[in-house]
Design a protein around this motif. Sequence first.
Motif, PDB file in Angstrom:
ATOM      1  N   THR A  22     -31.485  20.653  21.493  1.00  0.00           N
ATOM      2  CA  THR A  22     -32.652  20.659  20.608  1.00  0.00           C
ATOM      3  C   THR A  22     -32.269  20.050  19.272  1.00  0.00           C
ATOM      4  OG1 THR A  22     -33.480  22.667  21.670  1.00  0.00           O
ATOM      5  CG2 THR A  22     -34.434  22.076  19.533  1.00  0.00           C
ATOM      6  N   GLU A  23     -33.122  19.201  18.754  1.00  0.00           N
ATOM      7  CA  GLU A  23     -32.906  18.615  17.438  1.00  0.00           C
ATOM      8  C   GLU A  23     -33.729  19.374  16.405  1.00  0.00           C
ATOM      9  OE1 GLU A  23     -33.766  14.470  17.465  1.00  0.00           O
ATOM     10  OE2 GLU A  23     -31.934  13.929  18.541  1.00  0.00           O
ATOM     11  N   TYR A  24     -33.132  19.573  15.233  1.00  0.00           N
ATOM     12  CA  TYR A  24     -33.785  20.296  14.151  1.00  0.00           C
ATOM     13  C   TYR A  24     -33.874  19.370  12.939  1.00  0.00           C
ATOM     14  CZ  TYR A  24     -32.625  24.337  17.042  1.00  0.00           C
ATOM     15  OH  TYR A  24     -32.504  25.222  18.077  1.00  0.00           O
ATOM     16  N   VAL A  25     -35.077  19.312  12.343  1.00  0.00           N
ATOM     17  CA  VAL A  25     -35.309  18.471  11.167  1.00  0.00           C
ATOM     18  C   VAL A  25     -35.625  19.371   9.982  1.00  0.00           C
ATOM     19  CG1 VAL A  25     -36.773  16.680  10.138  1.00  0.00           C
ATOM     20  CG2 VAL A  25     -36.141  16.539  12.552  1.00  0.00           C
ATOM     21  N   ALA A  26     -34.988  19.084   8.866  1.00  0.00           N
ATOM     22  CA  ALA A  26     -35.249  19.811   7.624  1.00  0.00           C
ATOM     23  C   ALA A  26     -35.891  18.855   6.628  1.00  0.00           C
ATOM     24  CB  ALA A  26     -33.951  20.381   7.049  1.00  0.00           C
ATOM     25  N   HIS A  46     -35.624  15.000   5.761  1.00  0.00           N
ATOM     26  CA  HIS A  46     -34.426  14.720   4.967  1.00  0.00           C
ATOM     27  C   HIS A  46     -33.134  14.880   5.777  1.00  0.00           C
ATOM     28  CE1 HIS A  46     -33.231  14.157   0.647  1.00  0.00           C
ATOM     29  NE2 HIS A  46     -32.071  14.299   1.237  1.00  0.00           N
ATOM     30  N   LEU A  47     -33.001  15.971   6.524  1.00  0.00           N
ATOM     31  CA  LEU A  47     -31.793  16.225   7.324  1.00  0.00           C
ATOM     32  C   LEU A  47     -32.176  16.394   8.780  1.00  0.00           C
ATOM     33  CD1 LEU A  47     -29.855  18.809   5.098  1.00  0.00           C
ATOM     34  CD2 LEU A  47     -29.522  16.340   5.201  1.00  0.00           C
ATOM     35  N   LYS A  48     -31.208  16.032   9.657  1.00  0.00           N
ATOM     36  CA  LYS A  48     -31.407  16.264  11.086  1.00  0.00           C
ATOM     37  C   LYS A  48     -30.127  16.880  11.659  1.00  0.00           C
ATOM     38  CE  LYS A  48     -31.887  12.835  14.034  1.00  0.00           C
ATOM     39  NZ  LYS A  48     -32.552  11.771  14.843  1.00  0.00           N
ATOM     40  N   PHE A  49     -30.294  17.960  12.423  1.00  0.00           N
ATOM     41  CA  PHE A  49     -29.189  18.637  13.089  1.00  0.00           C
ATOM     42  C   PHE A  49     -29.320  18.390  14.583  1.00  0.00           C
ATOM     43  CE2 PHE A  49     -30.043  20.845   9.157  1.00  0.00           C
ATOM     44  CZ  PHE A  49     -28.789  21.133   8.637  1.00  0.00           C
ATOM     45  N   TYR A  50     -28.248  17.896  15.205  1.00  0.00           N
ATOM     46  CA  TYR A  50     -28.291  17.630  16.638  1.00  0.00           C
ATOM     47  C   TYR A  50     -26.873  17.793  17.194  1.00  0.00           C
ATOM     48  CZ  TYR A  50     -26.627  13.041  15.082  1.00  0.00           C
ATOM     49  OH  TYR A  50     -25.925  12.037  14.491  1.00  0.00           O
ATOM     50  N   GLU A  51     -26.804  17.907  18.519  1.00  0.00           N
ATOM     51  CA  GLU A  51     -25.519  18.140  19.208  1.00  0.00           C
ATOM     52  C   GLU A  51     -24.976  16.805  19.698  1.00  0.00           C
ATOM     53  OE1 GLU A  51     -23.194  18.202  22.825  1.00  0.00           O
ATOM     54  OE2 GLU A  51     -25.378  17.910  22.841  1.00  0.00           O
TER      55      GLU A  51
END
Length: 681
Positions: A22-26, A46-51
């Motif tokens: 799952t990708e998370y966007v801040a 602004h930010l993206k968290f991904y594996e």
Amino acid sequence: MARLIVKHHGQEIANLKLEFGTEYVAGRAADAQIRLKEERGISRQHLKFYERDGHWVCESLSKFLLIQQGSQSMEVLELTATCSFTLPPYEFHFDPEQQPEAAPESEQPLKNLPVFVQPRIGGPAGGPAAPINSNLPSAHPQTTHVPEDTAVRGNSEATVAGVTTLVPYIRISYPNTADDEVLKLEGNLWVAGRERDCEIMVDSPHISRKHFELARTKEGFFVTDLGSSNGTKVNGQRIPSHEPTKVESGDEIAVMNIRMNFEIRDNQFANRLDSLPVPAFDPMLAAPPMEWYPPPQQMAMPMVYPQEMGEDLPALRDWKNIRPRHIKKVSWKKHKVRILLVALLPLVLWGALKNDKPKELPRDPASSTTSISYENLKAEQKGVVKDSFHLARNLYVQGKYALCLTELAKVHEIIPQFENSKELQSFCEQGLELVRRQEDLDRKEREKVFIEQQISGYAENCKQKLTVTATIDETRQCLADAIVLAPEHPLVLEMIHSAQMREQERKSLQEMKAVENAKMEKGMAHYNRALKIYKNGKLAASITEFERFLRTEYPKVAEKKEDARRQVASIRQELKAKVEALVAQCKQFGEKNKYREAYSACSKAVEEDPGNEGARNYRDKLTADLRREMKVIYEDSVLEESLGNVDSAKEKWKKIMSHDIDSGEYFQKAKSKIQKYGGGF
């Protein structure tokens, strides 16, 4: 499963578990999984968290406010262990609670990696820039094993070089007003005119119902006059009717005193500005004043900066490794065939054209510089390029966009592009456009205030000058200057309305006065008529007319009504005396058997006073006695007539006519007998 905690000014605002796959966007966007508040420099995404490769990665989608960890600013941060990093004023705490086993390399999907790392400009909330590690390379270390199909990962709101969406606008400027009307034109065909169903509705009597037509074609935009009465001008030149004329962005379309400016804008401009940090446009929030050196004049020796300048000038230091985002890392392995073909192309052309010596065409200075690279420049030119570029960056941060463009022009005269000078030029042009628009709005606001002050002064002067008897024309003449500036201004309309109300009130008073005077004149005529009847001796009739005058409402005749009351009282006494005298005379003649004279006196008394019963009864008694006496005489005359004594009968008939009243029965019979036998009376 990893955990991410987000704090804002030390207060926790988010605590979520990160699930692989799952990708998370801040950001500020409403659909962001980690919703951030609207702070300076924070973009919608602004930010993206991904594996990636079995561990979490945090990537900055904004090109200005980057991830801060310690004293370093970075675009990509690998979250391999418990760590903390900031995105001022936000703090992020990452804790890898459970790490899954890494999948085989062959099964791992390829991930898009960023092309370059751009250092942050300025510190949090417009403060000084955080120091940057001098060992930080210009490109991120992880870009060493970037796959060949790497694409740029960044803010989707940023405008891609060469891809724009142009939208036409038209700005309508009316005379004597500081407010312009800006219309966004959607579609491909727009008709301008006075009618309500026109796409460009212009409220002016100088505009025809359907005045001109604006159309979008493959060749551009064209304006066509639709046979209007006042015609259409483009940039001051009247265009022929029913013939399309091409217009460009910035052209002016005019009809009499109505000005319409045609503009073509990039609709991504607002999104691009929205992604910029506020300090980039706010000189008050930019880096503190810094020392700078003017560029060398006339290609002098390059300037030598002190060793510590990198520490004193954070804005210059942070821009060292910036390069345009749209320039990708070249893969020599993939493009080696193309590179060889390009390298052989000049040789082929030279071999084909070496025997032909055509006339040498004049070289275009602009095109001659396209092949110039920074490494091929002279030392003096390099110094000028660096000095002007660094100065342009600082001027951009300070909001001095015109000076920024001047310095960049010096750079581009020497070299087509230096680092990200073209992108900086675009930002300066957009910033300058914003400044000019704001100046235009300020100018119009000042004009509006100035006009308001002028109109207020004119209105106040007219209030002191004009009196309550001033007419509408006098009021309009006094307000002539204010009407020229703004004919629909509230103060102008109020004063004209007040003058209209006063004039209408004066007219109403005059009409009422005229009606009142007419009634007064009618009352005076009535009084004079009653007085004339009295003077003619008709006492009873004059009393009746005077009483009718007193009962009727007449204005301004109070004195005459008082005279009428006195007249009525005096006439009544006079009438009473006259009637009594006539009744006495009637009785005297009756006692002397002078019936004819007595009847006449009683009749006059009844005529003067119809309500006098005494005179009426006495007259009736006299009439009955007279009739009996005349009957005896008439019977004797008939007897003489029957005996043949006509002369004796005539004498009796004459006696009846001399004593009886004219309306008496026997007076008429005697008159008939005398006419029968002849002989006058």
